[in-house]
Design a protein around this motif. Structure first.
Motif, PDB file in Angstrom:
ATOM      1  N   THR A  46       0.819  -1.207   0.000  1.00  0.00           N
ATOM      2  CA  THR A  46       0.000   0.000   0.000  1.00  0.00           C
ATOM      3  C   THR A  46       0.856   1.262   0.000  1.00  0.00           C
ATOM      4  O   THR A  46       0.377   2.336  -0.372  1.00  0.00           O
ATOM      5  CB  THR A  46      -0.935   0.011   1.223  1.00  0.00           C
ATOM      6  N   ASP A  47       2.116   1.168   0.413  1.00  0.00           N
ATOM      7  CA  ASP A  47       3.055   2.282   0.345  1.00  0.00           C
ATOM      8  C   ASP A  47       3.265   2.653  -1.130  1.00  0.00           C
ATOM      9  O   ASP A  47       3.808   1.859  -1.904  1.00  0.00           O
ATOM     10  CB  ASP A  47       4.386   1.858   0.984  1.00  0.00           C
ATOM     11  N   PRO A  48       2.824   3.849  -1.566  1.00  0.00           N
ATOM     12  CA  PRO A  48       2.935   4.210  -2.987  1.00  0.00           C
ATOM     13  C   PRO A  48       4.352   4.122  -3.534  1.00  0.00           C
ATOM     14  O   PRO A  48       4.546   3.864  -4.725  1.00  0.00           O
ATOM     15  CB  PRO A  48       2.410   5.655  -3.026  1.00  0.00           C
ATOM     16  N   LEU A  49       5.342   4.333  -2.696  1.00  0.00           N
ATOM     17  CA  LEU A  49       6.733   4.306  -3.137  1.00  0.00           C
ATOM     18  C   LEU A  49       7.121   2.947  -3.716  1.00  0.00           C
ATOM     19  O   LEU A  49       7.970   2.866  -4.611  1.00  0.00           O
ATOM     20  CB  LEU A  49       7.650   4.657  -1.960  1.00  0.00           C
ATOM     21  N   THR A  50       6.499   1.874  -3.232  1.00  0.00           N
ATOM     22  CA  THR A  50       6.829   0.534  -3.722  1.00  0.00           C
ATOM     23  C   THR A  50       6.332   0.296  -5.138  1.00  0.00           C
ATOM     24  O   THR A  50       6.655  -0.729  -5.735  1.00  0.00           O
ATOM     25  CB  THR A  50       6.242  -0.554  -2.792  1.00  0.00           C
ATOM     26  N   ARG A  51       5.565   1.225  -5.691  1.00  0.00           N
ATOM     27  CA  ARG A  51       4.997   1.066  -7.033  1.00  0.00           C
ATOM     28  C   ARG A  51       5.568   2.063  -8.031  1.00  0.00           C
ATOM     29  O   ARG A  51       5.146   2.093  -9.174  1.00  0.00           O
ATOM     30  CB  ARG A  51       3.474   1.213  -6.968  1.00  0.00           C
ATOM     31  N   GLU A  52       6.511   2.874  -7.590  1.00  0.00           N
ATOM     32  CA  GLU A  52       7.041   3.941  -8.435  1.00  0.00           C
ATOM     33  C   GLU A  52       8.472   3.608  -8.869  1.00  0.00           C
ATOM     34  O   GLU A  52       9.414   3.723  -8.081  1.00  0.00           O
ATOM     35  CB  GLU A  52       7.021   5.266  -7.673  1.00  0.00           C
ATOM     36  N   ALA A  53       8.611   3.204 -10.127  1.00  0.00           N
ATOM     37  CA  ALA A  53       9.924   2.776 -10.617  1.00  0.00           C
ATOM     38  C   ALA A  53      10.960   3.891 -10.512  1.00  0.00           C
ATOM     39  O   ALA A  53      12.107   3.648 -10.115  1.00  0.00           O
ATOM     40  CB  ALA A  53       9.809   2.288 -12.056  1.00  0.00           C
ATOM     41  N   GLY A  64      23.322   2.883  -3.332  1.00  0.00           N
ATOM     42  CA  GLY A  64      24.220   1.893  -3.913  1.00  0.00           C
ATOM     43  C   GLY A  64      23.783   0.466  -3.664  1.00  0.00           C
ATOM     44  O   GLY A  64      24.620  -0.432  -3.525  1.00  0.00           O
ATOM     45  N   VAL A  65      22.464   0.251  -3.620  1.00  0.00           N
ATOM     46  CA  VAL A  65      21.906  -1.077  -3.346  1.00  0.00           C
ATOM     47  C   VAL A  65      20.901  -1.422  -4.441  1.00  0.00           C
ATOM     48  O   VAL A  65      19.892  -0.718  -4.596  1.00  0.00           O
ATOM     49  CB  VAL A  65      21.207  -1.124  -1.972  1.00  0.00           C
ATOM     50  N   ALA A  66      21.162  -2.463  -5.207  1.00  0.00           N
ATOM     51  CA  ALA A  66      20.308  -2.810  -6.336  1.00  0.00           C
ATOM     52  C   ALA A  66      19.001  -3.469  -5.887  1.00  0.00           C
ATOM     53  O   ALA A  66      18.941  -4.126  -4.844  1.00  0.00           O
ATOM     54  CB  ALA A  66      21.055  -3.753  -7.270  1.00  0.00           C
ATOM     55  N   VAL A  67      17.975  -3.300  -6.712  1.00  0.00           N
ATOM     56  CA  VAL A  67      16.744  -4.081  -6.527  1.00  0.00           C
ATOM     57  C   VAL A  67      16.937  -5.396  -7.265  1.00  0.00           C
ATOM     58  O   VAL A  67      17.128  -5.416  -8.483  1.00  0.00           O
ATOM     59  CB  VAL A  67      15.514  -3.336  -7.085  1.00  0.00           C
ATOM     60  N   VAL A  68      16.915  -6.506  -6.541  1.00  0.00           N
ATOM     61  CA  VAL A  68      17.155  -7.812  -7.159  1.00  0.00           C
ATOM     62  C   VAL A  68      15.862  -8.531  -7.512  1.00  0.00           C
ATOM     63  O   VAL A  68      15.852  -9.411  -8.379  1.00  0.00           O
ATOM     64  CB  VAL A  68      18.024  -8.721  -6.250  1.00  0.00           C
ATOM     65  N   SER A  69      14.765  -8.160  -6.841  1.00  0.00           N
ATOM     66  CA  SER A  69      13.505  -8.863  -7.072  1.00  0.00           C
ATOM     67  C   SER A  69      12.335  -7.989  -6.647  1.00  0.00           C
ATOM     68  O   SER A  69      12.490  -7.052  -5.850  1.00  0.00           O
ATOM     69  CB  SER A  69      13.475 -10.198  -6.316  1.00  0.00           C
ATOM     70  N   VAL A  70      11.169  -8.328  -7.192  1.00  0.00           N
ATOM     71  CA  VAL A  70       9.922  -7.647  -6.875  1.00  0.00           C
ATOM     72  C   VAL A  70       8.922  -8.697  -6.409  1.00  0.00           C
ATOM     73  O   VAL A  70       8.775  -9.746  -7.046  1.00  0.00           O
ATOM     74  CB  VAL A  70       9.363  -6.910  -8.112  1.00  0.00           C
ATOM     75  N   HIS A  71       8.257  -8.420  -5.287  1.00  0.00           N
ATOM     76  CA  HIS A  71       7.224  -9.325  -4.787  1.00  0.00           C
ATOM     77  C   HIS A  71       5.869  -8.768  -5.213  1.00  0.00           C
ATOM     78  O   HIS A  71       5.476  -7.680  -4.818  1.00  0.00           O
ATOM     79  CB  HIS A  71       7.292  -9.426  -3.259  1.00  0.00           C
ATOM     80  N   ALA A  72       5.170  -9.502  -6.050  1.00  0.00           N
ATOM     81  CA  ALA A  72       3.879  -9.052  -6.564  1.00  0.00           C
ATOM     82  C   ALA A  72       2.865  -8.914  -5.420  1.00  0.00           C
ATOM     83  O   ALA A  72       2.948  -9.630  -4.416  1.00  0.00           O
ATOM     84  CB  ALA A  72       3.357 -10.046  -7.600  1.00  0.00           C
ATOM     85  N   VAL A  94       5.935  -7.515 -13.229  1.00  0.00           N
ATOM     86  CA  VAL A  94       6.970  -7.835 -14.219  1.00  0.00           C
ATOM     87  C   VAL A  94       7.497  -6.551 -14.855  1.00  0.00           C
ATOM     88  O   VAL A  94       8.713  -6.376 -15.029  1.00  0.00           O
ATOM     89  CB  VAL A  94       6.409  -8.802 -15.285  1.00  0.00           C
ATOM     90  N   GLU A  95       6.605  -5.641 -15.210  1.00  0.00           N
ATOM     91  CA  GLU A  95       7.031  -4.356 -15.785  1.00  0.00           C
ATOM     92  C   GLU A  95       7.926  -3.587 -14.816  1.00  0.00           C
ATOM     93  O   GLU A  95       8.939  -3.003 -15.219  1.00  0.00           O
ATOM     94  CB  GLU A  95       5.797  -3.520 -16.137  1.00  0.00           C
ATOM     95  N   LEU A  96       7.550  -3.589 -13.547  1.00  0.00           N
ATOM     96  CA  LEU A  96       8.359  -2.897 -12.544  1.00  0.00           C
ATOM     97  C   LEU A  96       9.742  -3.529 -12.445  1.00  0.00           C
ATOM     98  O   LEU A  96      10.763  -2.833 -12.371  1.00  0.00           O
ATOM     99  CB  LEU A  96       7.651  -2.930 -11.193  1.00  0.00           C
ATOM    100  N   ALA A  97       9.787  -4.862 -12.436  1.00  0.00           N
ATOM    101  CA  ALA A  97      11.076  -5.559 -12.360  1.00  0.00           C
ATOM    102  C   ALA A  97      11.956  -5.198 -13.563  1.00  0.00           C
ATOM    103  O   ALA A  97      13.156  -4.939 -13.415  1.00  0.00           O
ATOM    104  CB  ALA A  97      10.854  -7.067 -12.292  1.00  0.00           C
ATOM    105  N   LEU A  98      11.367  -5.168 -14.749  1.00  0.00           N
ATOM    106  CA  LEU A  98      12.129  -4.831 -15.947  1.00  0.00           C
ATOM    107  C   LEU A  98      12.672  -3.406 -15.862  1.00  0.00           C
ATOM    108  O   LEU A  98      13.826  -3.144 -16.228  1.00  0.00           O
ATOM    109  CB  LEU A  98      11.248  -4.984 -17.191  1.00  0.00           C
TER     110      LEU A  98
END
Length: 270
Positions: A46-53, A64-72, A94-98
């Motif tokens: 529900t945190d909007p930040l988690t949906r903003e690429a 300096g920390v990469a995003v390695v995965s997204v939990h749908a 999937v779009e967010l992960a890409l």
């Protein structure tokens, strides 16, 4: 005495943004960087930040920390995040992960009431993996238990156990194995190379999904990590523990301890 198999170089250890809840996503990136995690798994919430690429990219670059995965957002509590169409949730994940350069999307199996979604779930997962190159790692769940006689309800289709299902990629969650009463080490061995993602946590076998710090429950967390290390595991180990009742200092200690546990059991044998 047989010689021990050498381990491959240690897998990357990432921090789930869920591990800092009720703190927000930004706190997870800062904590991961401060403690020395290799990356972050973004739980779409529900945190909007988690949906903003764009915002997530800036956080990753800043710390300096990469995003390695997204939990749908396929949890019960996120049923209205990104609408109610389950495939839309998966596709947007999937779009967010890409967009973030992540290679894995974690998703739960369908709920029993999502019969249309469940009917084509395995094929839909396979098609999306083929078309996008993103791993869709289906997570193990557990039967729901309720009432004084702990009645069980099968809440997921085709089943909460992914081992006999035709998924090419699976997430193994060690808190869920505790709740389900599953043999975590046996599942690790049965899945073999299909196990591409690990949620590192612990549990005592309570009907409640606990997500304890590894080593504080009954699960063979160390043995699972060592099995992966000797088997050439090339996926991600994601610390997904609950710190919701901890103050800031205790949360820091719990997450540092979880990282140290993972590093210890994934370390190459000299």
């Amino acid at each position: 005495m047989p010689a021990r198999r050498p381990r491959t170089p240690a897998a990357r250890v990432a921090l789930s943004t869920a591990s800092v809840y009720p703190e927000g996503c930004a706190s997870a990136f800062a904590t991961a960087a401060r403690l020395g995690y290799d990356g972050v798994e973004v739980m779409v919430w529900t945190d909007p930040l988690t949906r903003e690429a764009g915002a997530l990219r800036r956080l990753a670059e800043h710390h300096g920390v990469a995003v390695v995965s997204v939990h749908a957002p396929t949890l019960l509590v996120t049923q209205r995040v990104w609408g109610t169409d389950p495939w839309e949730k998966v596709d947007r994940s999937v779009e967010l992960a890409l967009e973030l350069g992540a290679d894995t999307v974690v998703l739960h199996p369908p709920f029993r009431w999502q019969r249309d979604y469940a009917r084509g779930f395995a094929d839909g997962v396979a098609v999306r993996e083929h078309d996008t190159g993103i791993r869709l790692a289906v997570e193990n769940m557990y039967p729901w238990r309720a009432g004084p006689r702990t009645r069980e309800m099968e809440a997921y289709l085709p089943h909460w156990d992914p081992v006999p299902q035709p998924y090419d990629h699976v997430t193994l969650d060690l808190s869920h194995t505790a709740t389900a009463g599953s043999d975590a080490l046996g599942m690790t061995r049965s899945l073999g190379p299909r196990l591409s993602h690990l949620h590192l946590a612990d549990g005592s076998g309570s009907p409640r999904d606990e997500h304890l710090v590894p080593g504080r429950g009954s699960q063979p967390c160390g043995e699972v990590l060592e099995e992966l290390a000797t088997g050439g595991f090339a996926g991600h180990v994601v610390v997904e523990v609950s710190t919701r009742r901890a103050d800031e200092a205790q949360r820091e200690l719990d997450l540092a301890e979880s990282l140290a546990f993972a590093r210890l059991h994934l370390a190459p044998v000299p």
